[in-house]
Design an enzyme around this catalytic site. Structure first.
Site, PDB file in Angstrom:
ATOM      1  N   CYS A   1      13.274  10.036   8.124  1.00 23.52           N
ATOM      2  CA  CYS A   1      12.932   9.656   9.505  1.00 23.52           C
ATOM      3  C   CYS A   1      14.124   9.832  10.431  1.00 23.52           C
ATOM      4  CB  CYS A   1      12.416   8.234   9.541  1.00 23.52           C
ATOM      5  SG  CYS A   1      13.503   7.114   8.682  1.00 23.52           S
TER       6      CYS A   1
ATOM      7  N   LYS B   1       0.879  -1.189   0.000  1.00 22.76           N
ATOM      8  CA  LYS B   1       0.000   0.000   0.000  1.00 22.76           C
ATOM      9  C   LYS B   1       0.912   1.234   0.000  1.00 22.76           C
ATOM     10  CE  LYS B   1      -1.997   3.105   1.886  1.00 22.76           C
ATOM     11  NZ  LYS B   1      -1.907   4.525   1.415  1.00 22.76           N
TER      12      LYS B   1
ATOM     13  N   GLU C   1       8.418   1.064  11.611  1.00 22.41           N
ATOM     14  CA  GLU C   1       9.503   2.049  11.503  1.00 22.41           C
ATOM     15  C   GLU C   1       8.843   3.411  11.555  1.00 22.41           C
ATOM     16  OE1 GLU C   1      12.585   1.605  11.589  1.00 22.41           O
ATOM     17  OE2 GLU C   1      12.869  -0.490  11.023  1.00 22.41           O
TER      18      GLU C   1
HETATM   19  P1  NAP Z   1       1.759   8.469   7.631  1.00 23.44           P
HETATM   20  O1  NAP Z   1       0.692   9.477   7.531  1.00 23.44           O
HETATM   21  O2  NAP Z   1       1.940   7.738   8.896  1.00 23.44           O
HETATM   22  O3  NAP Z   1       1.523   7.470   6.419  1.00 23.44           O
HETATM   23  C1  NAP Z   1       2.314   6.358   6.168  1.00 23.44           C
HETATM   24  C2  NAP Z   1       1.503   5.321   5.439  1.00 23.44           C
HETATM   25  O4  NAP Z   1       0.434   4.885   6.287  1.00 23.44           O
HETATM   26  C3  NAP Z   1       0.836   5.844   4.179  1.00 23.44           C
HETATM   27  O5  NAP Z   1       0.806   4.823   3.212  1.00 23.44           O
HETATM   28  C4  NAP Z   1      -0.549   6.168   4.674  1.00 23.44           C
HETATM   29  O6  NAP Z   1      -1.511   6.176   3.649  1.00 23.44           O
HETATM   30  C5  NAP Z   1      -0.803   5.024   5.626  1.00 23.44           C
HETATM   31  N1  NAP Z   1      -1.870   5.280   6.598  1.00 23.44           N
HETATM   32  C6  NAP Z   1      -2.393   6.474   6.993  1.00 23.44           C
HETATM   33  N2  NAP Z   1      -3.366   6.274   7.906  1.00 23.44           N
HETATM   34  C7  NAP Z   1      -3.460   4.935   8.105  1.00 23.44           C
HETATM   35  C8  NAP Z   1      -4.261   4.096   8.946  1.00 23.44           C
HETATM   36  N3  NAP Z   1      -5.175   4.600   9.766  1.00 23.44           N
HETATM   37  N4  NAP Z   1      -4.072   2.767   8.894  1.00 23.44           N
HETATM   38  C9  NAP Z   1      -3.140   2.231   8.091  1.00 23.44           C
HETATM   39  N5  NAP Z   1      -2.350   2.956   7.264  1.00 23.44           N
HETATM   40  C10 NAP Z   1      -2.502   4.295   7.274  1.00 23.44           C
HETATM   41  O7  NAP Z   1       3.167   9.062   7.360  1.00 23.44           O
HETATM   42  P2  NAP Z   1       3.586   9.979   6.159  1.00 23.44           P
HETATM   43  O8  NAP Z   1       3.081  11.337   6.384  1.00 23.44           O
HETATM   44  O9  NAP Z   1       3.206   9.315   4.905  1.00 23.44           O
HETATM   45  O10 NAP Z   1       5.202   9.907   6.314  1.00 23.44           O
HETATM   46  C11 NAP Z   1       5.920  10.687   7.207  1.00 23.44           C
HETATM   47  C12 NAP Z   1       6.192   9.925   8.497  1.00 23.44           C
HETATM   48  O11 NAP Z   1       6.823   8.684   8.265  1.00 23.44           O
HETATM   49  C13 NAP Z   1       7.138  10.674   9.392  1.00 23.44           C
HETATM   50  O12 NAP Z   1       6.623  10.743  10.688  1.00 23.44           O
HETATM   51  C14 NAP Z   1       8.418   9.852   9.376  1.00 23.44           C
HETATM   52  O13 NAP Z   1       9.224   9.893  10.482  1.00 23.44           O
HETATM   53  C15 NAP Z   1       7.935   8.497   9.135  1.00 23.44           C
HETATM   54  N6  NAP Z   1       8.973   7.712   8.468  1.00 23.44           N
HETATM   55  C16 NAP Z   1       9.665   6.788   9.193  1.00 23.44           C
HETATM   56  C17 NAP Z   1      10.671   6.058   8.608  1.00 23.44           C
HETATM   57  C18 NAP Z   1      11.455   5.049   9.377  1.00 23.44           C
HETATM   58  O14 NAP Z   1      12.126   4.265   8.766  1.00 23.44           O
HETATM   59  N7  NAP Z   1      11.400   5.030  10.688  1.00 23.44           N
HETATM   60  C19 NAP Z   1      10.940   6.223   7.254  1.00 23.44           C
HETATM   61  C20 NAP Z   1      10.224   7.153   6.541  1.00 23.44           C
HETATM   62  C21 NAP Z   1       9.220   7.889   7.157  1.00 23.44           C
HETATM   63  P3  NAP Z   1      -1.920   7.570   2.941  1.00 23.44           P
HETATM   64  O15 NAP Z   1      -0.714   8.142   2.359  1.00 23.44           O
HETATM   65  O16 NAP Z   1      -2.850   7.123   1.887  1.00 23.44           O
HETATM   66  O17 NAP Z   1      -2.522   8.418   3.991  1.00 23.44           O
END
Ligand code: NAP
Ligand code: MG
Length: 491
Positions: free
Chosen positions: A298, A189, A264
């Protein structure tokens, strides 16, 4: 960039009616559509399907079927490894198109994608191709010597892979490669903002010879399809990269069938510079760590701690560097930093910075949007922040650095650890004793000493505290997709 300047295969790809990839076929008819934007211009470049519960039911059924079929379940490890290697070859052969799609959809510089993201994605598949033939259990000596016992390592089953938008191709590779090496079947996804390279990658996976249904993809909103995947009883495992907030929602959703989880999540990683550091290298790394990928990393070094005796010198140098970074679209010559991913995210980052300024933070560089179309924010350095401010406590996920000074190691360790996150930490010093001492004191999954980057498929990566569960990469990364069965044979 205008569409007529694009590679013909990219143009054709953008014009397609994108949708879900289920059982080796595309399904896109009659769906609600999601617009896909170019963040450097704000223009729509493609659309994709907004999936729903029925699509998730369909894709889970296809993945379950494929998991059990002899052409995947019975595939020899050596063939599995060869297929993973072939995926890596196909990523490289299609690298120009993948880089073009990624730069159009994510905004980062085309050269950086071609030189870093595409080869790194291929490397991850090659690394885990090697693991496919190296999975084995152990024999165990039991207290009753008449019994013969051993363990088997078996794939967990159907894995839901939910990824973010900051490194769309790489994140897909990080999840798919170990899942396939372990023998799982997968439902990917991608983030709603950045589906394009994932859509192309699943075609390459099929072309490489992975049986239909082993790798599937569903596009749509996270709170709809992501949530449905996390809750589905037919899914055995979810591997998630994204925000800590959504990670917690996934934990709750997964409770229904107690599916296995690896997470992650976010970070607020410290860069710590001691007075005896190689200051030129430390200053460059401090800037690189927060401004690379516009801070949408991240493990970005978003909190800078500098020894009081060199604080002004170091922070001024980082601010000077921030002012000279060339911010622009991914195809403009010499672009070093691209736009943020979306209008919504730009507003979020701006909101944090304005709140910090409102609370008394001093702006040493940047502090505002760029006056042009697209979602650009200036590389920003703040000083005079206080520990209670949201710019210090929360993950901004943008090009925003907060800085503070310290006098001794215990003080800086306590301040660096004063965070809900614990993904990564960087230390700059020539003093070996101080480096070892801080490395032990800091609560983070990765510690870098006099080193930038540090990601390698052979080195576990993941978070302490609320930065996550589990480690990607290395044998730990493979284990996320395996389970252990104990077998006892009577004498
Ligand atoms: P996000 O809003 O958490 O979204 C990540 C993924 O989860 C997207 O595919 C999103 O879909 C999906 N998602 C959203 N709501 C969901 C739910 N209720 N249930 C299941 N899946 C759901 O994060 P983002 O804004 O895309 O990315 C930024 C964040 O990712 C930052 O906080 C960053 O630190 C973190 N990150 C962490 C790492 C690591 O390796 N630790 C790496 C990269 C990023 P949609 O896009 O369709 O909403
Ligand atoms: Mg999102």
């Amino acid at each position: 960039m205008q569409n007529h300047e694009l590679r013909p295969e990219t143009k054709r790809f953008l014009e397609r009616q994108h949708g879900h990839f289920i059982g080796g076929a595309w399904l896109a008819e009659g769906e609600e559509r999601i617009e896909v934007f170019n963040p450097a211009t704000g223009s729509v470049i493609a659309t994709t399907a907004a999936g729903g519960q029925a699509d998730i039911d369909k894709v889970v059924a296809a993945a379950r079927q494929a998991f059990a079929k002899p052409d995947w379940a019975g595939m020899s490890p050596s063939v599995r490894g060869k297929l993973l290697w072939r995926i890596a070859d196909l990523i490289e052969q299609n690298g120009a198109q993948l880089a073009e799609l990624e730069f159009l959809n994510n905004g980062k510089a085309r050269d950086i994608i071609a030189q870093r993201d595409v080869p790194a994605a291929a490397d991850v598949f090659r690394y885990f191709a090697g693991w496919a033939t190296k999975i084995y259990g152990k024999t165990a000596s039991l207290s009753r010597p008449t019994l013969h016992a051993y363990t088997l390592k078996e794939p967990l089953g159907v894995a839901g892979l939910i990824i973010p938008w900051n490194f769309p191709l790489l994140m897909a590779a990080w999840k798919l490669a170990p899942a396939l090496a372990a023998g799982c079947s997968c439902i990917l996804k991608p983030a709603e903002e950045t589906p394009l390279t994932a859509l192309r990658l699943v075609e390459l996976v099929l072309e490489a010879g992975i049986p239909p249904g082993v790798v599937n993809l569903v596009t749509g909103y996270g709170h709809v399809v992501g949530a449905a995947l996390a809750a589905h009883d037919g899914v055995d495992k979810v591997a998630f990269t994204g925000s800590t907030e959504v990670g917690k929602l996934i934990v709750r959703a997964a409770a229904g069938n107690l599916k296995k989880l690896s997470l992650e999540l976010g970070g607020k990683s410290p860069t710590i510079i001691l007075p005896d550091a190689d200051l030129a290298a430390a200053k460059a790394a401090a800037a690189g760590s927060i401004f690379f990928n516009a801070g949408q990393v991240c493990a970005a070094g978003s909190r800078l701690f500098v020894h009081r005796s060199i604080f002004e010198d170091v922070v001024d140098a980082v601010a000077q560097r921030a002012k000279t970074i060339r911010v622009g679209a991914g195809d403009e010559p010499e672009t070093e930093m691209g736009p943020l991913i979306s209008k919504k995210h730009l507003e979020r980052v701006d909101g944090y910075v304005q709140s910090g300024i409102g609370q008394g933070a001093e702006v040493l560089a940047g502090g505002s949007r760029l006056d042009r179309d697209g979602y650009f924010f200036k590389p920003t350095v703040l000083a005079g922040t206080a520990p209670h401010m949201s710019v210090v406590r929360e993950e901004i996920f943008g090009p925003v650095l907060v800085s503070d000074s310290f006098d001794d190691l215990d003080e800086v360790a306590a301040n660096a650890n004063s965070s809900i996150y614990g993904l990564s930490a960087s230390i700059w010093t020539q003093n070996v004793k101080a480096a070892h001492s801080l490395a032990r004191k800091l609560q983070a999954g990765s510690i870098l000493v006099n080193a930038g980057g540090g990601l390698d498929p052979n080195l576990p990566f993941g978070g302490y505290k609320q930065s996550g569960w589990g480690r990607e990469f290395g044998e730990d990364g493979l284990e996320l997709y395996l389970q252990t069965k104990s077998v006892v044979i009577g004498g």
